[in-house]
Design an enzyme around this catalytic site. Structure first.
Site, PDB file in Angstrom:
ATOM      1  N   HIS A  98       0.724  -1.146   0.087  1.00 56.37           N
ATOM      2  CA  HIS A  98      -0.041   0.049   0.098  1.00 56.37           C
ATOM      3  C   HIS A  98       0.957   1.216   0.031  1.00 56.37           C
ATOM      4  CE1 HIS A  98       0.686   0.842   4.287  1.00 56.37           C
ATOM      5  NE2 HIS A  98       0.411  -0.265   4.451  1.00 56.37           N
ATOM      6  N   CYS A 114       3.610  -4.652   6.548  1.00 55.49           N
ATOM      7  CA  CYS A 114       3.007  -4.639   5.199  1.00 55.49           C
ATOM      8  C   CYS A 114       4.471  -3.835   4.300  1.00 55.49           C
ATOM      9  CB  CYS A 114       2.134  -3.395   5.130  1.00 55.49           C
ATOM     10  SG  CYS A 114       0.403  -4.136   5.943  1.00 55.49           S
TER      11      CYS A 114
END
Length: 143
Positions: A98, A114
């Site tokens: 992301h 992440c």
């Protein structure tokens, strides 16, 4: 690798179009944890090389080969104070590729696991995944 399929368009014409055979990977996002870099290959051609930030300290980014599970364009983390996660491509549970607003930290570990990208790059990858489909996309994370 590809097959041609006849499709009826608007009920009027029959036109051929190309479709990927099931299981054919047309989009690959390869993340090298040691280099903190992502290389995006589309239809066999390297298209992009981007700096990333992955898991720091005890927050490990999982290694392996994954297909996207779901997308969220304007996602906010429920686990980390509604932190923005624009153009999130979830690949394993709560782990995603992301965008981040901490661009200055790209190129070194900084996340809770992440894979973070510059938001412009995340938008580009998100669009490619939407276009190519989950079954034709692989996210590969290596040490």
């Amino acid at each position: 690798m590809f097959r041609y399929v006849l499709a009826i368009v608007a009920g009027l014409a029959i036109v051929p179009f190309q479709t990927a055979i099931a299981g054919a990977t047309t989009l690959m996002a390869q993340v090298d944890l040691s280099r903190q870099e992502m290389v995006v290959t589309h239809r066999g051609q390297v298209k992009y090389r981007w700096k990333v930030s992955t898991g720091r300290g005890s927050y490990r980014t999982p290694t392996g080969s994954y297909s996207p599970k779901w997308l969220s364009k304007y996602h906010k983390s429920r686990k980390y104070n509604n932190a923005p996660m624009p153009y999130a491509i979830f690949f394993r549970g709560g782990y995603a590729v992301h965008g981040t607003n901490e661009i200055s930290r790209l190129g070194r570990p900084a996340s809770h696991g992440c894979v973070r990208l510059d938001p412009k790059n995340a938008a580009t990858l998100f669009s490619l995944v939407e276009r190519e489909g989950f079954n034709n996309t692989r996210i590969i994370i290596t040490q």
